[in-house]
Design a protein around this motif. Structure first.
Motif, PDB file in Angstrom:
ATOM      1  N   SER A  54      -3.884  -2.666 -15.532  1.00  0.00           N
ATOM      2  CA  SER A  54      -5.033  -3.570 -15.399  1.00  0.00           C
ATOM      3  C   SER A  54      -5.670  -3.542 -14.019  1.00  0.00           C
ATOM      4  CB  SER A  54      -4.589  -5.005 -15.707  1.00  0.00           C
ATOM      5  OG  SER A  54      -3.635  -5.448 -14.754  1.00  0.00           O
ATOM      6  N   LEU A  55      -5.195  -2.694 -13.117  1.00  0.00           N
ATOM      7  CA  LEU A  55      -5.714  -2.712 -11.744  1.00  0.00           C
ATOM      8  C   LEU A  55      -7.235  -2.541 -11.715  1.00  0.00           C
ATOM      9  CD1 LEU A  55      -3.035  -0.591  -9.794  1.00  0.00           C
ATOM     10  CD2 LEU A  55      -3.311  -3.068  -9.789  1.00  0.00           C
ATOM     11  N   ARG A  56      -7.725  -1.473 -12.348  1.00  0.00           N
ATOM     12  CA  ARG A  56      -9.149  -1.171 -12.240  1.00  0.00           C
ATOM     13  C   ARG A  56     -10.018  -2.247 -12.903  1.00  0.00           C
ATOM     14  NH1 ARG A  56     -11.316   3.065 -10.315  1.00  0.00           N
ATOM     15  NH2 ARG A  56      -9.377   4.262 -10.437  1.00  0.00           N
ATOM     16  N   ALA A  74     -10.217  -2.371  -7.334  1.00  0.00           N
ATOM     17  CA  ALA A  74     -10.820  -1.077  -7.682  1.00  0.00           C
ATOM     18  C   ALA A  74     -10.430  -0.020  -6.666  1.00  0.00           C
ATOM     19  CB  ALA A  74     -12.339  -1.213  -7.770  1.00  0.00           C
ATOM     20  N   ALA A  75     -10.472  -0.367  -5.377  1.00  0.00           N
ATOM     21  CA  ALA A  75     -10.092   0.590  -4.337  1.00  0.00           C
ATOM     22  C   ALA A  75      -8.615   0.932  -4.434  1.00  0.00           C
ATOM     23  CB  ALA A  75     -10.420   0.020  -2.960  1.00  0.00           C
ATOM     24  N   LEU A  76      -7.789  -0.065  -4.735  1.00  0.00           N
ATOM     25  CA  LEU A  76      -6.364   0.196  -4.907  1.00  0.00           C
ATOM     26  C   LEU A  76      -6.139   1.112  -6.103  1.00  0.00           C
ATOM     27  CD1 LEU A  76      -3.384  -0.344  -4.215  1.00  0.00           C
ATOM     28  CD2 LEU A  76      -3.507  -2.399  -5.648  1.00  0.00           C
ATOM     29  N   ALA A  77      -6.871   0.908  -7.187  1.00  0.00           N
ATOM     30  CA  ALA A  77      -6.723   1.752  -8.378  1.00  0.00           C
ATOM     31  C   ALA A  77      -7.055   3.203  -8.056  1.00  0.00           C
ATOM     32  CB  ALA A  77      -7.620   1.236  -9.503  1.00  0.00           C
ATOM     33  N   ASP A  78      -8.070   3.434  -7.223  1.00  0.00           N
ATOM     34  CA  ASP A  78      -8.407   4.807  -6.825  1.00  0.00           C
ATOM     35  C   ASP A  78      -7.230   5.466  -6.102  1.00  0.00           C
ATOM     36  OD1 ASP A  78     -10.939   4.638  -7.893  1.00  0.00           O
ATOM     37  OD2 ASP A  78     -11.898   4.069  -6.001  1.00  0.00           O
ATOM     38  N   LEU A  79      -6.630   4.737  -5.156  1.00  0.00           N
ATOM     39  CA  LEU A  79      -5.495   5.292  -4.414  1.00  0.00           C
ATOM     40  C   LEU A  79      -4.298   5.523  -5.324  1.00  0.00           C
ATOM     41  CD1 LEU A  79      -5.618   3.199  -1.092  1.00  0.00           C
ATOM     42  CD2 LEU A  79      -6.472   5.517  -1.478  1.00  0.00           C
ATOM     43  N   VAL A  80      -4.084   4.623  -6.257  1.00  0.00           N
ATOM     44  CA  VAL A  80      -2.955   4.759  -7.176  1.00  0.00           C
ATOM     45  C   VAL A  80      -3.148   5.982  -8.062  1.00  0.00           C
ATOM     46  CG1 VAL A  80      -1.825   3.699  -9.177  1.00  0.00           C
ATOM     47  CG2 VAL A  80      -2.323   2.320  -7.142  1.00  0.00           C
ATOM     48  N   ASP A  81      -4.359   6.214  -8.560  1.00  0.00           N
ATOM     49  CA  ASP A  81      -4.623   7.395  -9.378  1.00  0.00           C
ATOM     50  C   ASP A  81      -4.361   8.673  -8.586  1.00  0.00           C
ATOM     51  OD1 ASP A  81      -5.254   5.937 -11.579  1.00  0.00           O
ATOM     52  OD2 ASP A  81      -7.431   6.114 -11.363  1.00  0.00           O
ATOM     53  N   ASN A 100       7.543  -1.880   4.038  1.00  0.00           N
ATOM     54  CA  ASN A 100       6.520  -2.816   3.541  1.00  0.00           C
ATOM     55  C   ASN A 100       5.137  -2.386   4.006  1.00  0.00           C
ATOM     56  OD1 ASN A 100       8.586  -4.220   2.403  1.00  0.00           O
ATOM     57  ND2 ASN A 100       8.295  -6.099   3.544  1.00  0.00           N
ATOM     58  N   THR A 101       4.709  -1.197   3.585  1.00  0.00           N
ATOM     59  CA  THR A 101       3.428  -0.653   4.010  1.00  0.00           C
ATOM     60  C   THR A 101       2.593  -0.272   2.800  1.00  0.00           C
ATOM     61  OG1 THR A 101       4.234   1.623   4.097  1.00  0.00           O
ATOM     62  CG2 THR A 101       4.488   0.281   6.106  1.00  0.00           C
ATOM     63  N   LEU A 102       1.325   0.021   3.053  1.00  0.00           N
ATOM     64  CA  LEU A 102       0.421   0.440   1.983  1.00  0.00           C
ATOM     65  C   LEU A 102       0.870   1.764   1.391  1.00  0.00           C
ATOM     66  CD1 LEU A 102      -2.195  -0.235   0.460  1.00  0.00           C
ATOM     67  CD2 LEU A 102      -3.451   1.005   2.247  1.00  0.00           C
ATOM     68  N   ASP A 103       1.447   2.656   2.196  1.00  0.00           N
ATOM     69  CA  ASP A 103       1.924   3.952   1.686  1.00  0.00           C
ATOM     70  C   ASP A 103       2.971   3.743   0.596  1.00  0.00           C
ATOM     71  OD1 ASP A 103       0.405   5.670   3.420  1.00  0.00           O
ATOM     72  OD2 ASP A 103       1.750   5.097   5.039  1.00  0.00           O
ATOM     73  N   THR A 104       3.946   2.867   0.875  1.00  0.00           N
ATOM     74  CA  THR A 104       4.982   2.585  -0.124  1.00  0.00           C
ATOM     75  C   THR A 104       4.379   1.978  -1.380  1.00  0.00           C
ATOM     76  OG1 THR A 104       6.803   2.332   1.454  1.00  0.00           O
ATOM     77  CG2 THR A 104       7.000   1.143  -0.608  1.00  0.00           C
ATOM     78  N   LEU A 105       3.516   0.993  -1.193  1.00  0.00           N
ATOM     79  CA  LEU A 105       2.931   0.304  -2.343  1.00  0.00           C
ATOM     80  C   LEU A 105       2.155   1.266  -3.234  1.00  0.00           C
ATOM     81  CD1 LEU A 105       2.151  -2.295  -3.860  1.00  0.00           C
ATOM     82  CD2 LEU A 105       0.230  -2.524  -2.276  1.00  0.00           C
ATOM     83  N   VAL A 106       1.308   2.090  -2.635  1.00  0.00           N
ATOM     84  CA  VAL A 106       0.469   3.006  -3.417  1.00  0.00           C
ATOM     85  C   VAL A 106       1.328   4.057  -4.116  1.00  0.00           C
ATOM     86  CG1 VAL A 106      -1.273   4.824  -3.211  1.00  0.00           C
ATOM     87  CG2 VAL A 106      -1.614   2.627  -2.072  1.00  0.00           C
ATOM     88  N   THR A 107       2.322   4.603  -3.410  1.00  0.00           N
ATOM     89  CA  THR A 107       3.180   5.621  -4.022  1.00  0.00           C
ATOM     90  C   THR A 107       3.992   5.022  -5.168  1.00  0.00           C
ATOM     91  OG1 THR A 107       3.333   6.718  -1.874  1.00  0.00           O
ATOM     92  CG2 THR A 107       4.900   7.395  -3.556  1.00  0.00           C
ATOM     93  N   TYR A 108       4.494   3.811  -5.001  1.00  0.00           N
ATOM     94  CA  TYR A 108       5.258   3.147  -6.058  1.00  0.00           C
ATOM     95  C   TYR A 108       4.390   2.913  -7.297  1.00  0.00           C
ATOM     96  CZ  TYR A 108       7.394  -0.700  -8.641  1.00  0.00           C
ATOM     97  OH  TYR A 108       7.888  -1.501  -9.638  1.00  0.00           O
ATOM     98  N   LEU A 109       3.212   2.321  -7.090  1.00  0.00           N
ATOM     99  CA  LEU A 109       2.336   2.068  -8.232  1.00  0.00           C
ATOM    100  C   LEU A 109       1.840   3.380  -8.846  1.00  0.00           C
ATOM    101  CD1 LEU A 109       0.228  -0.942  -6.884  1.00  0.00           C
ATOM    102  CD2 LEU A 109       2.181  -1.007  -8.445  1.00  0.00           C
TER     103      LEU A 109
END
Length: 902
Positions: A54-56, A74-81, A100-109
């Motif tokens: 449901s991110l996007r 929407a921006a997070l969904a782009d990085l996750v894709d 606890n960084t954006l790199d970890t979060l995006v790679t996990y998702l």
């Protein structure tokens, strides 16, 4: 919005991956670094958790905030894709070394979005990562390398199609069992587990789209991960940070980002207490959650009451990794009245109690059922192909369900322990110690892990293994070496007997003094044991925890500066381990000749020097003694009125009064015997009660010490009253302001109108001044400081109608305490001020005997000699106190041995 960066204060993360993209030496073979992120062109059909899918669809709603940027959904969904593509085709096992960084979060998702199976582990525990790589041979390893975030594909010949693992279609996530991170045993969680628990928690906590949770817990920890999942499921946002709750930068970021939700384990609440959380107001905070171990009912009640005043709810919770984190929530309206329970099951879950044996007394093992119960455990890669083999969770916790449906946890049935928020498998700890060559047995001591080892001298090495492999702090391990483990008649280990043995050993350790080593942490602990006469000092006990007061504050701070080089603000609230870390982070003052000194120290030194200058006729600026009395109230609030239990508070304040009386009685008694200047009323500090109020005489020399001791004893009696103690904890500023109001009745002669010609020396007349200093320490905001500043400005003038200079001195001293936390002085002057401040009581005591004999020669000489004699008496008394303490501990130890012998 884009958040401005806070002051630089981050914890460095050890690199996981080498600059060439390889996993560290000793890991399995690897392939080249994955290519740069590419746009998503196609996504294979697979299950995806709802909060990821449901991110996007959430569009421009805020999703993630860091210290320097914000991202919409929407921006997070782009990085996750993009991350999903980078992790490769097919389903892969992805070992993620988290921070606890954006790199970890995006790679996990991205792993979840791409149908991969992430295996989460702490990025700063390299030994654990090695063990997981060796046990599960992941297809991809992602973590922070020397050149930043790296995503490494380890199997070049398998970059197309399926990876080397047979991953069950329902398998979504792998988490190490809490406290056993790095062991081969993993919890297998499904997509349904993740979704059901995320939505259940969002519903139970009432998470709204405008909520913002801060990552006060690691993302690799099931509780911290659950905070992320539940907020994404509700369309809320998260604020990413690796900072600790004791770091001021953490709260600057939290307030700037509008954080509404704070999660913590019991240790977090200890840190909040030390950081002065109760004295600050964070206007956007609306929910504080507690899980990860049993929160002390007193702490729960206190934080529930604090939340009622500050506008946040406390949610006490209960959970395990095996249930995708959280299983029960206590309604916040019950947190203050039912703090011993953990609430009711989250939506979709149920509890039952399986009685122990044939006796059904309402107590038994808690068993949980619900869609968030794991698929099962994994101990080898082959287990990743298995489906569900667990349908309900036997928690291993002993508990009961109350008549109104609340779950109460009373203990553990199995061989697990909860220490500093970690669930520790004691059998696994024993196996790890055996791998390191230690034949050890482990037991749960409640707040620590006890270890019995037969080989002498192996205790420190075993403690280091527990710290390195399980993250257990050194202060949470009690090791007894050179002792065979007791056994039952069957030959099995006698664990209750071990617990009793370790308890006795721990008690002996508490009363044993150890010489300091070259290690700075041990040096700080040894310094506390020496100067505070507290053998129980350890890596987790702060200056105020050990009963430190204003008398010992300066001496301890001087010695600490020699060890650490610099002292951070609020050092007296930090445990030695935190203090050393904070000193390491503090900026160096290379090339600077100035030294920051606490204003209270400077005011104390200046005040006692003004007293000497007046008495030696070097100058006439009165008011030093009354400034010291206000300063005593200020230091009382800082050092004695902490979050210790009520009885400990009262004892600590009474002990401070005793530490004033003992050296005073010794000195006055000797002078009374030799010179006859004083009598028994002065020795007992009772001249104000039994002395002659009609005329001034040498018997009134020590009015200040008598007033100070009386006010401290009165405060000890006051806070010993349960209702007053509760009121003070809830209303930190209100109580001293109320005492100011009461004290003004005697200051303005409304009650006891005839206080005699020397009313300025009378303890009950000076209550208002002492309480004003107390209020000054509690004023933390601008409006509060302005309010407290008005008290001396409006009430001190006129108290001494013929001496306006005295009033000006007292007003200035209080205003400086309120508004100026530190003063920059040349290093030599700062050290001199600290020395005089530390000896201030003793200088005051002795100067009446010293200066009269030298004034005929020189006022400067008389003043200097008074300081020198006071400092000498101070140092002598410190040695007398230390010797008496050692003798008392030896006597107590002999008494215990005699009791055991009989």
């Amino acid at each position: 919005m884009v958040l401005p960066p806070p002051a630089p204060a981050t914890r460095p993360t050890p690199p996981l991956l080498a600059p060439d993209g390889s996993v560290r030496e000793g890991s399995a073979p690897h392939g080249p670094v994955s290519p740069t992120f590419a746009p998503l062109t196609a996504r294979p059909a697979h299950a995806v958790p709802g909060f990821v899918a449901s991110l996007r669809s959430r569009g421009q709603a805020p999703a993630v905030h860091t210290a320097t940027r914000s991202l919409t959904y929407a921006a997070l969904a782009d990085l996750v894709d993009e991350a999903a593509v980078t992790l490769g085709a097919g389903r892969r096992l992805v070992l993620l070394a988290c921070d606890n960084t954006l790199d970890t979060l995006v790679t996990y998702l991205g792993a979840l979005a791409g149908g991969h199976v992430p295996l989460l582990a702490p990025g700063d525990r390299l030994h654990h990562l090695d063990a997981l790589v060796a046990a599960y041979d992941p297809d991809v390893v992602a973590g922070r390398g020397d050149e930043g975030w790296r995503v490494v594909t380890r199997h070049e010949d398998r970059t197309r199609g399926e990876g080397p693992h047979d991953l069950h279609p329902d398998l979504a996530l792998l988490l190490p069992t809490s406290g056993s991170t790095g062991s081969p045993k993993l919890v297998r969680l499904s997509h349904t587990n993740l979704d059901s628990n995320a939505t259940a928690i969002a519903e139970a906590l009432g998470i709204r789209p405008d909520d913002r949770a801060v990552t006060s817990l690691p993302l690799h920890y099931c509780y911290g991960l659950s905070v992320l999942h539940s907020h994404l499921a509700a369309g809320a946002s998260v604020v990413l940070t690796d900072l600790s709750v004791v770091d001021p930068c953490f709260w600057e970021l939290a307030d700037r980002a509008g954080v509404t939700t704070l999660a913590g384990v019991p240790h977090t609440f200890e840190l909040l207490d030390r950081s002065g959380f109760a004295d600050r107001h964070h206007p956007t905070l609306r929910a504080v959650t507690a899980a990860g171990g049993r929160l002390d009912p007193g702490t729960a009640s206190r934080y529930a009451e604090l939340g009622a005043r500050r506008g946040f709810d406390l949610h006490v919770m209960y959970g395990q990794t095996e249930a995708t984190a959280r299983m029960a929530v206590l309604p916040p309206e019950l947190a203050a009245t039912r703090p011993g329970t953990v609430g009711r099951a989250v939506p979709g879950g149920t509890f039952r109690v399986d009685p122990l044996g044939e006796l059904d007394c309402g107590l038994g093992e808690l068993v949980y059922s619900g869609p968030n119960v794991m698929l099962g455990y994994a101990t080898t890669p082959a287990d990743l192909a298995r489906g569900r083999d667990v349908h309900e969770l036997r928690t291993g916790d002993l508990g009961r369900i109350t008549a109104d449906g609340l779950v109460e946890v009373v203990g553990r049935r199995s061989r697990f322990a909860k220490v500093v928020g970690l669930r520790i498998d004691l059998d696994h700890v024993e196996r790890d110690l055996a791998d390191e060559g230690h034949d050890a047995h482990c037991v749960d001591l409640g707040d620590a892990i006890g270890v019995v080892l037969p080989e002498p001298g192996t205790g420190p090495a075993a403690t280091e293994v527990l710290r390195r492999r399980h993250g257990i702090p050194v202060g949470a391990v009690v090791a007894l070496d050179g002792q065979s483990a007791p056994r039952l008649s069957t030959g099995k280990p006698d664990y209750p007997g071990m617990a009793e043995l370790l308890g006795a050993h721990r008690e002996e350790q508490d009363h044993a003094t150890e010489p300091p080593s070259g290690d700075r942490l041990e040096a700080v602990v040894a310094l506390y044991r020496e100067l505070l006469d507290t053998p129980r000092a350890g890596a987790g006990t702060s200056f105020v925890d050990l009963g430190g007061d204003s008398l010992s504050y300066v001496e301890v701070s001087l010695r600490l500066e020699r060890v650490l080089g610099t002292l951070p603000a609020g050092w007296h609230l930090l445990a030695p381990a935190e203090l050393v870390a904070a000193a390491d982070r503090a900026p160096t003052r290379s090339g600077s000749r100035l030294h920051r000194v606490e204003t209270s120290v400077v005011v104390r030194a200046v005040a006692v020097l003004l007293i000497l200058a007046n008495h030696t006729h070097l100058s006439f600026v009165p008011g030093g003694a009354h400034t010291l009395l206000a300063l005593a109230g200020y230091n009382l609030a800082r050092f004695q009125l902490t979050d210790r239990p009520r009885a400990a508070r009262a004892r600590g304040i009474a002990r401070s009064a005793l530490r004033i009386w003992a050296p005073s009685a010794a000195w006055i008694g000797v002078v009374a015997l030799v010179a006859g200047t004083y009598d028994w009323r002065n020795v007992l500090l009772l001249n104000q009660v039994l002395g002659d109020w009609a005329r001034w005489s040498p018997h009134w020399h020590y009015w200040f010490i008598e007033a100070l001791a009386a006010l401290l004893l009165g405060t000890a009696l006051l806070v010993a009253v349960p209702a007053v103690d509760r009121f003070e904890r809830r209303h930190r500023l209100a109580l001293p302001l109320a005492l100011v109001a009461v004290g003004l009745l005697t200051r303005y002669d409304v009650v006891v109108p005839d206080a005699g010609p020397y009313r300025g020396a009378n303890a009950y007349v000076l209550i208002w001044l002492f309480a004003t200093g107390w209020a000054a320490a509690r004023a933390n905001t601008w409006p509060q400081r302005l309010l407290v500043s008005a008290i001396p400005v409006l009430t001190v003038p006129g108290f001494w109608p013929t001496m306006p200079t005295r009033a000006a001195t007292v007003c200035l001293g209080l205003l400086v305490l309120i508004w100026v936390p530190t003063v920059a002085l040349p290093a030599w002057l700062g050290r001199a001020a600290s020395l005089v401040a530390g000896a201030s009581l003793f200088v005051y005591l002795t100067h009446f005997v010293v200066y009269p004999h030298l004034m005929a020669y020189s006022s400067v000489l008389a003043m200097a000699a008074s300081v020198a004699v006071g400092v000498a008496y101070w140092q002598l008394w410190l040695r007398v106190e230390a010797a008496a303490g050692r003798a008392a501990h030896r006597a107590a130890r002999v008494a215990r041995l005699l009791r055991r012998a009989t």
